[in-house]
Design a protein around this motif. Structure first.
Motif, mmCIF file in Angstrom:
data_model
loop_
_atom_site.group_PDB
_atom_site.id
_atom_site.type_symbol
_atom_site.label_atom_id
_atom_site.label_comp_id
_atom_site.label_asym_id
_atom_site.label_seq_id
_atom_site.Cartn_x
_atom_site.Cartn_y
_atom_site.Cartn_z
ATOM 1 N N LEU A 1 5.322 8.425 2.753
ATOM 2 C CA LEU A 1 4.135 7.879 1.281
ATOM 3 C C LEU A 1 3.579 8.970 0.719
ATOM 4 C CD1 LEU A 1 2.471 4.930 3.388
ATOM 5 C CD2 LEU A 1 4.535 4.809 1.899
ATOM 6 N N SER A 2 3.996 9.950 1.157
ATOM 7 C CA SER A 2 3.561 11.462 0.896
ATOM 8 C C SER A 2 3.383 11.656 -0.353
ATOM 9 C CB SER A 2 4.152 12.458 1.604
ATOM 10 O OG SER A 2 5.774 13.060 1.082
ATOM 11 N N GLY A 3 2.300 12.282 -1.083
ATOM 12 C CA GLY A 3 1.682 11.985 -2.191
ATOM 13 C C GLY A 3 1.585 11.293 -3.360
ATOM 14 N N LEU A 4 2.154 9.515 -2.679
ATOM 15 C CA LEU A 4 1.863 8.562 -3.594
ATOM 16 C C LEU A 4 0.050 8.528 -3.671
ATOM 17 C CD1 LEU A 4 4.567 6.420 -1.850
ATOM 18 C CD2 LEU A 4 4.235 7.705 -4.320
ATOM 19 N N ASP A 5 -0.187 7.466 -5.090
ATOM 20 C CA ASP A 5 -1.912 7.285 -4.946
ATOM 21 C C ASP A 5 -1.923 5.786 -4.304
ATOM 22 O OD1 ASP A 5 -0.494 4.805 -6.080
ATOM 23 O OD2 ASP A 5 -0.763 6.907 -8.348
ATOM 24 N N ALA A 6 -2.939 5.112 -4.177
ATOM 25 C CA ALA A 6 -2.990 4.149 -3.372
ATOM 26 C C ALA A 6 -2.523 3.506 -3.791
ATOM 27 C CB ALA A 6 -4.667 3.450 -3.187
ATOM 28 N N ASN A 7 -2.360 2.797 -5.307
ATOM 29 C CA ASN A 7 -1.747 1.458 -5.507
ATOM 30 C C ASN A 7 -0.106 1.643 -4.678
ATOM 31 O OD1 ASN A 7 -3.478 0.085 -6.737
ATOM 32 N ND2 ASN A 7 -3.794 1.310 -8.835
ATOM 33 N N ALA A 8 0.346 2.604 -4.951
ATOM 34 C CA ALA A 8 1.822 2.753 -4.584
ATOM 35 C C ALA A 8 2.233 2.699 -3.656
ATOM 36 C CB ALA A 8 2.260 4.500 -5.118
ATOM 37 N N VAL A 9 1.334 3.294 -2.725
ATOM 38 C CA VAL A 9 1.536 3.167 -0.571
ATOM 39 C C VAL A 9 1.065 1.629 -0.612
ATOM 40 C CG1 VAL A 9 -0.013 3.372 0.827
ATOM 41 C CG2 VAL A 9 0.104 5.637 -0.191
ATOM 42 N N ILE A 10 0.403 0.778 -1.168
ATOM 43 C CA ILE A 10 0.338 -0.254 -0.749
ATOM 44 C C ILE A 10 1.343 -1.292 -1.730
ATOM 45 C CG2 ILE A 10 -1.337 -2.776 -1.167
ATOM 46 C CD1 ILE A 10 -3.099 -0.858 -1.377
ATOM 47 N N LEU A 11 1.559 -0.292 -2.214
ATOM 48 C CA LEU A 11 3.266 -1.599 -3.284
ATOM 49 C C LEU A 11 4.598 -1.355 -2.271
ATOM 50 C CD1 LEU A 11 4.930 -3.030 -5.339
ATOM 51 C CD2 LEU A 11 5.688 -0.423 -5.848
ATOM 52 N N VAL A 12 5.452 0.498 -2.001
ATOM 53 C CA VAL A 12 5.956 0.273 -0.980
ATOM 54 C C VAL A 12 5.646 -0.300 0.264
ATOM 55 C CG1 VAL A 12 6.992 2.530 0.121
ATOM 56 C CG2 VAL A 12 6.171 2.807 -2.021
ATOM 57 N N LYS A 13 4.341 -0.383 0.883
ATOM 58 C CA LYS A 13 4.631 -1.039 2.243
ATOM 59 C C LYS A 13 4.806 -2.312 2.438
ATOM 60 C CE LYS A 13 0.586 0.672 3.840
ATOM 61 N NZ LYS A 13 -1.384 0.868 4.183
ATOM 62 N N GLU A 14 4.790 -3.025 1.039
ATOM 63 C CA GLU A 14 4.362 -4.291 0.947
ATOM 64 C C GLU A 14 6.221 -4.823 0.733
ATOM 65 O OE1 GLU A 14 4.269 -8.815 0.480
ATOM 66 O OE2 GLU A 14 2.393 -6.450 0.878
ATOM 67 N N MET A 15 7.057 -4.240 -0.417
ATOM 68 C CA MET A 15 8.200 -3.744 -0.596
ATOM 69 C C MET A 15 8.653 -3.187 1.081
ATOM 70 S SD MET A 15 8.793 -0.867 -3.710
ATOM 71 C CE MET A 15 10.739 -0.324 -2.676
ATOM 72 N N LEU A 16 8.697 -2.673 1.683
ATOM 73 C CA LEU A 16 8.909 -2.662 3.092
ATOM 74 C C LEU A 16 9.437 -4.109 3.909
ATOM 75 C CD1 LEU A 16 7.943 0.390 4.026
ATOM 76 C CD2 LEU A 16 10.072 0.043 3.036
ATOM 77 N N GLN A 17 8.565 -4.573 3.327
ATOM 78 C CA GLN A 17 8.070 -5.912 4.332
ATOM 79 C C GLN A 17 9.093 -7.072 3.961
ATOM 80 O OE1 GLN A 17 6.706 -7.029 6.992
ATOM 81 N NE2 GLN A 17 5.212 -5.124 7.219
ATOM 82 N N GLN A 18 8.641 -6.723 2.599
ATOM 83 C CA GLN A 18 10.093 -7.952 2.198
ATOM 84 C C GLN A 18 11.333 -7.699 2.399
ATOM 85 O OE1 GLN A 18 8.880 -8.893 -1.958
ATOM 86 N NE2 GLN A 18 6.949 -9.362 -1.619
ATOM 87 N N LEU A 19 11.658 -5.620 2.237
ATOM 88 C CA LEU A 19 13.149 -5.596 2.288
ATOM 89 C C LEU A 19 13.664 -6.314 3.501
ATOM 90 C CD1 LEU A 19 12.951 -1.951 0.686
ATOM 91 C CD2 LEU A 19 14.563 -4.092 0.235
ATOM 92 N N LYS A 20 12.220 -6.326 4.100
ATOM 93 C CA LYS A 20 12.577 -6.169 6.356
ATOM 94 C C LYS A 20 13.145 -8.071 6.128
ATOM 95 C CE LYS A 20 9.987 -8.042 9.651
ATOM 96 N NZ LYS A 20 8.522 -7.362 10.151
ATOM 97 N N GLN A 21 12.211 -8.850 5.381
ATOM 98 C CA GLN A 21 12.123 -10.613 5.410
ATOM 99 C C GLN A 21 13.763 -10.982 4.966
ATOM 100 O OE1 GLN A 21 8.654 -11.382 3.492
ATOM 101 N NE2 GLN A 21 7.352 -11.100 5.604
ATOM 102 N N SER A 22 14.310 -10.003 3.993
ATOM 103 C CA SER A 22 15.394 -10.080 3.381
ATOM 104 C C SER A 22 16.603 -9.869 4.286
ATOM 105 C CB SER A 22 15.964 -9.614 1.825
ATOM 106 O OG SER A 22 15.927 -7.984 1.778
ATOM 107 N N GLY A 23 16.562 -9.251 5.195
ATOM 108 C CA GLY A 23 17.129 -9.246 6.276
ATOM 109 C C GLY A 23 17.899 -7.138 6.249
ATOM 110 N N LYS A 24 17.236 -6.528 5.730
ATOM 111 C CA LYS A 24 17.287 -5.078 6.299
ATOM 112 C C LYS A 24 16.894 -4.865 7.544
ATOM 113 C CE LYS A 24 18.143 -5.392 1.387
ATOM 114 N NZ LYS A 24 20.325 -5.105 1.412
#
Lengths: 213, 240
Positions: free
Chosen positions: B145-168
């Motif tokens: 998350l270093s250097g990412l703006d606030a929107n991108a931070v939330i986006l990446v966090k949400e992405m990680l959650q969904q990646l986890k749900q798909s079994g990663k």
């Protein structure tokens, strides 16, 4: 120019059937590295020219070809064949080593590679072949630029057999040049640290800039 | 650097790997991803030894390095083509997926510009795309998350959650507790090359209250009067 050389050497490489080497990856790595070369500012690039070079490699080659023309004219005029050859090969060796040290040092001592390429599924043999291919293409361009004018002029004056001989001795001199550069790096790295190497490269760059202006 | 890290990670979870600067977080990741191959001990990824079956392991993992390590005189399109090819993806897949992802990460209008004109956050986005494009089963993130703006931070966090749900499986390394405690299923706390705590955030908090982890925990959560005092002292020195 480099795409031509890459295609040439890559075709040769295909005949070897190297084990454990992924040729598609080799081509991708080598061509990307050559693209980086084209976009890298040469160390001797004038500071006043602030804008990014469109094709830095082509500019360097042009300068070298021009200098090669003068050397070529000189050996054309010189009556003594031996003396002319000594001057020509000394010049080639000098230019080669200087360029290898100043411009190519960041290729030979590249550390960002490990972060970028090592986590990817690339075998160490593939990486080695790709790096060698890149260095050969780079040197091919350089030697061509330095020697094209002398080669043509010499062939005109002394005939085709001598021209072909010069081609062979050029390759041998190139090999010696690479060898000396590696020995130099090896020695410096053996007895000092990386910072010192960068300083020494800096001195060479200053010298080259003065020499080329 | 590392003096004994014994970890078993179950698939399909987010592991927060946390520790102060210089604790050995990046070193651990570099060993697992095959950047460093001189180490003692045994590292297995999906049952495969990282040194003996390096190629198979590397095909299945994605690594997003810190410090924006990329060739910055390339454009993102060229860089994604380069990394995609090394992962053995076809041209069509790289072009299609790459372009789609660049658009989703808000980089479409800058896709033809060389990355040396990019900010740190934009480079980080390109690294995220290049590390995920081959759809890896295990993802290693080093300070993503270093250097990412606030929107991108939330986006990446949400992405990680969904990646986890798909079994990663996600291995998330950071030195900031804030994000880690929100997204991780399990947190491993290391310091000076040793694992000093391992469990869910609640377990860790409990241990912190008992005092064994107190000081180190504070240095990570940084909600402590001691840091305020340190800041004050620094300002005093600057003013003197």
């Amino acid at each position: 120019m480099d795409t031509f050389f890459l295609r040439l050497f890559f075709t040769i490489l295909k005949f070897f059937h190297l084990k454990g080497v992924n040729l598609e990856q080799v081509h991708m790595i080598a061509s990307t590295k050559l693209m980086l070369d084209r976009r890298r500012k040469p160390a001797t690039w004038k500071r006043s020219q602030q804008k990014e070079p469109g094709n830095a490699m082509l500019y360097t080659m042009f300068v070298y070809a021009l200098m090669g023309l003068f050397i070529g004219l000189m050996i054309f005029i010189l009556p003594d064949f031996m003396l002319a050859m000594i001057i020509l090969h000394t010049y080639l060796l000098f230019m080669l080593i200087m360029t290898l040290i100043t411009d190519f040092s960041n290729v030979l001592l590249d550390t960002s590679d490990s972060q970028i390429i090592l986590p990817k599924p690339v075998t160490s043999r593939t990486l080695l072949v790709a790096r060698t291919l890149h260095i050969i293409v780079y040197l091919g361009q350089l030697v061509l630029a330095i020697m094209i004018c002398p080669l043509v002029l010499l062939t005109i004056k002394y005939g085709i057999p001598i021209g072909i001989t010069l081609l062979v001795t050029t390759l041998l001199t190139t090999a010696i040049g690479i060898f000396i550069t590696y020995i130099l790096y090896g020695l410096v790295l053996r007895y000092t640290n990386e910072q010192k190497v960068k300083d020494i490269i800096g001195y060479f760059q200053v010298f080259m800039t003065v020499f080329l202006q | 650097m590392l003096k004994g890290i014994d970890l078993q990670v179950a698939p399909g979870m987010i592991l927060g790997y946390i520790g102060p600067n210089g604790a050995g977080k990046s070193t651990t990741i570099k060993i697992i991803t095959g950047i460093i191959d001189e180490f003692e001990g045994e590292v297995k990824v999906m049952g495969m030894d990282v040194r003996k079956e390096a190629l198979e392991v590397k095909k299945r993992i994605g690594y997003i390095p810190e410090l924006a390590a990329l060739y910055d005189s390339l454009t993102p399109v060229e860089y994604l083509k380069f990394t995609g090819k090394l992962y053995g993806l076809s041209d069509a897949v790289i072009a299609g997926k790459g372009w789609e992802l660049l658009k989703l990460f808000d980089l479409a209008d800058k896709a033809e510009a060389r990355m040396n004109t990019y900010s740190k956050g934009m480079r980080q986005k390109v690294l995220l795309i290049s590390g995920l494009m081959h759809n890896p089963e295990i993802i290693f993130l080093d300070e993503p998350l270093s250097g990412l703006d606030a929107n991108a931070v939330i986006l990446v966090k949400e992405m990680l959650q969904q990646l986890k749900q798909s079994g990663k499986t996600i291995f998330y390394s950071s030195h900031i507790m804030d994000v880690v405690e929100k997204i991780s299923d399990r947190i491993v706390l290391i310091d000076q090359g040793r694992v000093i705590a391992d469990g869910t955030i609640d377990v860790l908090r409990e241990q912190a209250q008992q005092g064994s982890l107190e000081s180190i925990f504070k240095s990570l959560t940084a909600t402590d009067t001691a840091t305020t005092n340190t800041a004050k002292e620094i300002i005093d020195v600057l003013n003197s």
